[in-house]
Each structure stands twice: as structure tokens, then as C-alpha cells.
Design a protein around this motif. Structure first.
Motif, PDB file in Angstrom:
ATOM      1  N   ALA A  34       1.034  -1.199   0.216  1.00 23.34           N
ATOM      2  CA  ALA A  34       0.186  -0.155   0.186  1.00 23.34           C
ATOM      3  C   ALA A  34       0.746   1.577  -0.122  1.00 23.34           C
ATOM      4  O   ALA A  34       0.717   1.968  -0.855  1.00 23.34           O
ATOM      5  N   VAL A  35       1.866   1.372   0.420  1.00 24.49           N
ATOM      6  CA  VAL A  35       2.425   2.067   0.939  1.00 24.49           C
ATOM      7  C   VAL A  35       3.682   2.525  -0.381  1.00 24.49           C
ATOM      8  O   VAL A  35       4.247   3.341  -0.553  1.00 24.49           O
ATOM      9  N   PHE A  36       4.001   1.732  -0.793  1.00 31.83           N
ATOM     10  CA  PHE A  36       5.188   1.605  -1.602  1.00 31.83           C
ATOM     11  C   PHE A  36       5.086   2.420  -2.755  1.00 31.83           C
ATOM     12  O   PHE A  36       6.056   3.120  -3.488  1.00 31.83           O
ATOM     13  N   PRO A  37       3.996   2.883  -3.546  1.00 30.75           N
ATOM     14  CA  PRO A  37       3.983   2.882  -5.199  1.00 30.75           C
ATOM     15  C   PRO A  37       4.452   4.181  -4.690  1.00 30.75           C
ATOM     16  O   PRO A  37       5.379   5.060  -6.295  1.00 30.75           O
ATOM     17  N   TYR A  38       3.554   5.054  -4.169  1.00 24.82           N
ATOM     18  CA  TYR A  38       3.802   6.186  -4.213  1.00 24.82           C
ATOM     19  C   TYR A  38       4.897   6.986  -3.467  1.00 24.82           C
ATOM     20  O   TYR A  38       5.229   8.649  -3.502  1.00 24.82           O
ATOM     21  N   VAL A  39       6.068   6.735  -3.270  1.00 26.73           N
ATOM     22  CA  VAL A  39       6.763   6.919  -1.762  1.00 26.73           C
ATOM     23  C   VAL A  39       7.842   6.037  -2.309  1.00 26.73           C
ATOM     24  O   VAL A  39       8.494   7.003  -3.377  1.00 26.73           O
ATOM     25  N   ALA A  40       8.300   5.606  -3.832  1.00 25.03           N
ATOM     26  CA  ALA A  40       8.834   5.149  -4.875  1.00 25.03           C
ATOM     27  C   ALA A  40       8.649   6.335  -6.053  1.00 25.03           C
ATOM     28  O   ALA A  40       9.625   6.415  -6.722  1.00 25.03           O
ATOM     29  N   LEU A  41       7.032   6.296  -5.813  1.00 28.72           N
ATOM     30  CA  LEU A  41       7.134   7.635  -7.063  1.00 28.72           C
ATOM     31  C   LEU A  41       7.599   9.305  -6.798  1.00 28.72           C
ATOM     32  O   LEU A  41       6.921   9.940  -7.336  1.00 28.72           O
ATOM     33  N   ALA A  42       8.256   9.391  -5.441  1.00 28.76           N
ATOM     34  CA  ALA A  42       8.378  10.877  -4.573  1.00 28.76           C
ATOM     35  C   ALA A  42       8.714  11.028  -6.089  1.00 28.76           C
ATOM     36  O   ALA A  42       8.635  12.442  -6.577  1.00 28.76           O
ATOM     37  N   PRO A  43      10.387  11.287  -6.721  1.00 25.92           N
ATOM     38  CA  PRO A  43      10.497  11.932  -7.195  1.00 25.92           C
ATOM     39  C   PRO A  43      10.263  12.835  -9.074  1.00 25.92           C
ATOM     40  O   PRO A  43      10.286  13.619  -8.864  1.00 25.92           O
ATOM     41  N   ASP A  44       8.941  12.067  -8.742  1.00 23.19           N
ATOM     42  CA  ASP A  44       7.519  12.455  -9.632  1.00 23.19           C
ATOM     43  C   ASP A  44       7.648  13.889  -9.340  1.00 23.19           C
ATOM     44  O   ASP A  44       6.660  14.925 -10.262  1.00 23.19           O
ATOM     45  N   GLY A  45       6.965  13.994  -8.042  1.00 22.94           N
ATOM     46  CA  GLY A  45       7.125  14.580  -7.278  1.00 22.94           C
ATOM     47  C   GLY A  45       7.990  16.270  -7.147  1.00 22.94           C
ATOM     48  O   GLY A  45       7.324  17.059  -5.540  1.00 22.94           O
ATOM     49  N   LYS A  46       9.514  15.831  -7.884  1.00 21.51           N
ATOM     50  CA  LYS A  46      10.537  16.731  -6.923  1.00 21.51           C
ATOM     51  C   LYS A  46      10.452  16.039  -6.069  1.00 21.51           C
ATOM     52  O   LYS A  46      11.186  17.102  -5.038  1.00 21.51           O
ATOM     53  N   ILE A  47      10.375  15.273  -5.114  1.00 22.00           N
ATOM     54  CA  ILE A  47      10.452  14.784  -3.510  1.00 22.00           C
ATOM     55  C   ILE A  47      12.318  14.110  -3.371  1.00 22.00           C
ATOM     56  O   ILE A  47      12.341  12.458  -4.152  1.00 22.00           O
ATOM     57  N   ASP A  48      12.705  14.670  -3.748  1.00 20.99           N
ATOM     58  CA  ASP A  48      14.060  13.435  -3.811  1.00 20.99           C
ATOM     59  C   ASP A  48      14.524  12.383  -2.055  1.00 20.99           C
ATOM     60  O   ASP A  48      13.952  13.274  -1.300  1.00 20.99           O
ATOM     61  N   LEU A  49      14.680  11.413  -2.588  1.00 17.55           N
ATOM     62  CA  LEU A  49      15.250  10.134  -1.589  1.00 17.55           C
ATOM     63  C   LEU A  49      15.902   9.916  -1.401  1.00 17.55           C
ATOM     64  O   LEU A  49      16.170   9.349  -0.097  1.00 17.55           O
ATOM     65  N   THR A  50      17.196  10.697  -1.779  1.00 26.60           N
ATOM     66  CA  THR A  50      18.452  10.216  -1.723  1.00 26.60           C
ATOM     67  C   THR A  50      18.258  10.764  -0.231  1.00 26.60           C
ATOM     68  O   THR A  50      19.183   9.472   0.808  1.00 26.60           O
ATOM     69  N   PRO A  51      17.961  11.141   0.806  1.00 29.86           N
ATOM     70  CA  PRO A  51      18.390  11.783   2.240  1.00 29.86           C
ATOM     71  C   PRO A  51      17.399  10.616   3.461  1.00 29.86           C
ATOM     72  O   PRO A  51      17.664  10.150   4.522  1.00 29.86           O
ATOM     73  N   TYR A  52      17.105   9.784   2.771  1.00 26.79           N
ATOM     74  CA  TYR A  52      16.228   8.739   3.231  1.00 26.79           C
ATOM     75  C   TYR A  52      16.871   7.240   2.379  1.00 26.79           C
ATOM     76  O   TYR A  52      15.709   6.426   2.191  1.00 26.79           O
ATOM     77  N   PRO A  53      18.186   7.031   3.217  1.00 25.86           N
ATOM     78  CA  PRO A  53      18.493   5.220   2.278  1.00 25.86           C
ATOM     79  C   PRO A  53      17.552   4.709   3.377  1.00 25.86           C
ATOM     80  O   PRO A  53      17.573   3.223   2.385  1.00 25.86           O
ATOM     81  N   ASN A  54      17.306   4.549   4.407  1.00 26.91           N
ATOM     82  CA  ASN A  54      16.919   3.175   4.610  1.00 26.91           C
ATOM     83  C   ASN A  54      15.172   2.847   4.322  1.00 26.91           C
ATOM     84  O   ASN A  54      14.787   1.594   3.305  1.00 26.91           O
TER      85      ASN A  54
END
Length: 205
Positions: free
Chosen positions: A159-179
Motif C-alpha cells: 500500500a505504501v510503496f507506490p507513491y513513495v517510490a514515485l516521489a521523484p515525479d513530485g520533485k521529492i528527493d529520496l536521497t536523504p532517506y537511505p533506509n
């Protein structure tokens, strides 16, 4: 055969498609063209009066809402693993379905809608703040364990995975969240994983 009505850019449609694949279930994909307003036509509204994708049809069952469909698939086809019946285990998993419809929707999903679909009615500053909050919560949670609950993959993760994985589409950088990034990679390596536009499948040798 199971029918899944959805749109290829919808993260909610995708999470149902992913769950079907993880369970090894055959299904027929029926595109609902959101850009042409097909979801607001009488034929589709007869399936879901809310006019939203996804909709899943399994024999006599006609089900709407991605999180509700995950519950159905888990209990109908997934046994105890994906959604346990014991009260505490079920409660822990269901908490993340609520988080998906709350913080994830208000954060990464809304930021993606703003940038990818030009949904200018969305408060981008608020969506960005919400994204940072939930991603920090997830990163802290996943520092201690590989999966959101119960020590193994459940529908909480799906449930949580898709929009978290798609966060870069919203210009949200996932680099600060290595876990979070490591968790995304673990999900991509589950047997039966399938991707979508914006979520690539893992490279295999």
C-alpha cells in the motif's frame, strides 16, 4: 478471470496490479482513460459511483478503493502472510493502510499530482512538508527492520510503496532517506514484482 479497471499512471491502480502479480493471480487489465473522462461516464460509474480507479471485478464481487482491494486479495488469496487475522497483527497492518490514505496521499501523492498532472489546486508547500514528514517517519521505521510490520512483506508495504517510490515525479528527493531506498529495492526483488512508468524493474544478470 479477475478484471482490473485502472490507468497506467495511477499509483493506486498499480498497487493492485502489483498485488495480483505477487500473488501469482491472472487478471485482465481494462484501461480507464482518466484524461478523456472515462471514469465519469455512466458505464464506469455503475461500477464505482465515486468515479475513481481502481475497480476490481472478481466473479460477483465488484470492489473499489485500492486499500480495500488489497485487503480483499490478501484475505481471499494470500493466506495469513499478507494480512493476518490475529487482532494485533491485523491492527498493525491496517495502520499503514490509513497512513497511505492520509500522510502518503497528502505528501508524495499530492506533490506528484501537482507536477505530473498540473493539479495547481494543490498546496505544493504543504505537500512537500507532508512528504518530508512521512519519509522521515518511514526512514526511521526502516532503520530497525526490513519491512513495515511483522518481519515480512504484508499489504502494508504494498500500500505504501507506490507513491513513495514515485516521489521523484513530485520533485521529492529520496536521497536523504537511505533506509527507504533500501526498502524500495527489497520490494523490487520480491518474486512476481512488476513495475510501472516511474518504477523500474530491477536489473537481472
Amino acid at each position: 478471470m479477475i478484471q482490473l479497471y485502472g490507468h497506467e499512471l495511477s499509483g493506486n491502480s498499480y498497487k493492485v496490479k502489483l498485488m495480483l502479480s505477487l500473488l501469482g493471480l491472472e487478471s485482465v487489465w481494462i484501461k480507464v482513460d482518466l484524461l478523456k473522462g472515462t471514469h465519469k461516464q455512466p458505464e464506469f460509474l455503475a461500477l464505482n459511483p465515486f468515479g475513481q480507479v481502481p475497480v476490481l471485478v472478481d466473479r460477483e464481487a465488484v470492489l473499489a478503493d485500492a486499500q480495500a482491494i488489497l485487503v480483499y486479495l490478501a484475505r481471499q488469496y494470500g493466506g495469513e502472510s499478507w494480512l493476518p487475522l490475529d487482532p494485533e497483527g491485523m491492527s498493525r497492518v491496517m495502520r499503514w493502510l490509513s497512513t497511505t490514505a492520509g500522510e502518503v496521499r497528502q505528501g508524495p501523492e499530492s506533490a506528484r499530482l501537482y507536477h505530473l498532472f498540473k493539479a495547481t489546486s494543490i498546496n505544493l508547500e504543504r505537500a512537500t512538508q507532508k512528504s518530508e514528514f512521512i519519509l522521515t517517519q518511514l526512514n526511521d521505521r526502516l532503520a530497525e527492520q526490513n519491512w513495515l510490520e511483522l518481519g515480512h512483506p504484508t499489504i502494508a508495504d504494498v500500500a505504501v510503496f507506490p507513491y513513495v517510490a514515485l516521489a521523484p515525479d513530485g520533485k521529492i528527493d529520496l536521497t536523504p532517506y537511505p533506509n527507504v531506498l533500501a526498502w524500495i529495492d527489497r520490494i523490487k526483488h520480491l518474486p512476481g514484482f512488476v513495475g510501472m512508468t516511474g518504477i523500474s524493474e530491477p536489473v537481472t544478470a
